[in-house]
Design an enzyme around this catalytic site. Structure first.
Site, PDB file in Angstrom:
ATOM      1  N   GLY A  46       0.708  -1.389   0.122  1.00 55.57           N
ATOM      2  CA  GLY A  46       0.003   0.023   0.057  1.00 55.57           C
ATOM      3  C   GLY A  46       0.898   1.240  -0.152  1.00 55.57           C
ATOM      4  O   GLY A  46       1.764   1.243   0.586  1.00 55.57           O
ATOM      5  N   GLN A  51       3.099  10.021   1.341  1.00 49.94           N
ATOM      6  CA  GLN A  51       4.497   9.267   1.366  1.00 49.94           C
ATOM      7  C   GLN A  51       5.433   9.792   0.480  1.00 49.94           C
ATOM      8  O   GLN A  51       6.446   9.590   0.467  1.00 49.94           O
ATOM      9  CB  GLN A  51       4.317   7.803   1.461  1.00 49.94           C
ATOM     10  N   CYS A  96       5.730  -0.478   7.184  1.00 48.08           N
ATOM     11  CA  CYS A  96       5.487   0.721   6.466  1.00 48.08           C
ATOM     12  C   CYS A  96       6.505   1.268   5.594  1.00 48.08           C
ATOM     13  O   CYS A  96       7.581   1.187   6.175  1.00 48.08           O
ATOM     14  CB  CYS A  96       4.988   1.774   7.402  1.00 48.08           C
ATOM     15  N   GLU A 139      -3.539   3.088   5.209  1.00 49.35           N
ATOM     16  CA  GLU A 139      -3.141   3.929   4.452  1.00 49.35           C
ATOM     17  C   GLU A 139      -4.234   5.251   4.693  1.00 49.35           C
ATOM     18  O   GLU A 139      -3.672   6.523   4.463  1.00 49.35           O
ATOM     19  CB  GLU A 139      -3.531   3.464   2.846  1.00 49.35           C
TER      20      GLU A 139
HETATM   21 CO    CO Z   1       2.449   3.114   5.669  1.00 47.31          CO
END
Ligand code: CO
Length: 172
Positions: A46, A51, A96, A139
């Site tokens: 994801g 990001q 992550c 997310e």
């Molecule tokens: Co993440």
């Protein structure tokens, strides 16, 4: 289309506010495609636009991201996703792309219903459970400037953040 840079903790941009997508044009389609390619080369399941420094409410998910056979991929795109219903609780280990070298057990809702728009702007709804539910919650958190480590018990959270900040400084 381009491979985008992924920002990692404690980069302040990950804490910024994101805005809703209101224009569903070719530029959005290109951004989504770049996000998908960036997720695939990073072997993540994801990615939220924030990001990569894009402050828009865009999420891509592919639980089959790690498949060697690319024909098995199942890309999902969620524009302006919103959890409209949730039930139950479940605990699982999360990682992550913006939190390097740490994975941790996080409690989330077990099942959710998410309302979102597709890349053409059409409103859609998805009932998600298991990995898809967890991934979507992770997310959507990103879109609100929240990282999964923010859900850790306070003491552990402080320890982990201190260690990751040190690590980031050492690598800079
Ligand atoms: Co993440």
């Amino acid at each position: 289309m381009a491979i985008l840079e992924i920002y990692t903790f404690p980069e302040p941009i990950l804490r910024r506010k994101t805005s809703a997508v209101t224009v569903f044009d070719q530029e959005l389609a290109v951004t989504v495609e770049s996000m998908l390619q960036t997720m695939y080369v990073s072997i993540g399941i994801g990615l939220a636009a924030i990001q990569t420094g894009i402050l828009k409410r865009i999420v891509v998910i592919d639980l089959k991201s790690g498949e060697e056979d690319v024909s098995l991929r199942e890309p999902h795109v969620f524009i302006n996703p919103k959890i409209v219903e949730q039930s139950g609780t479940t605990v699982s280990e999360e990682g992550c792309l913006s939190v390097i070298e740490f994975r941790g057990e996080i409690e989330r809702a077990e099942k959710i219903i998410v309302e979102y728009q597709d890349v053409s702007g059409k409103t859609q709804e998805m009932a998600a459970e298991d990995m898809m539910s967890i991934c979507l919650q992770h997310e959507i958190d990103h879109l609100n400037g929240v990282l999964f480590i923010d859900h850790l018990p306070l003491l552990k959270q402080k320890m982990v953040k201190k260690r990751l900040t040190k690590l980031a400084k050492a690598e800079a």
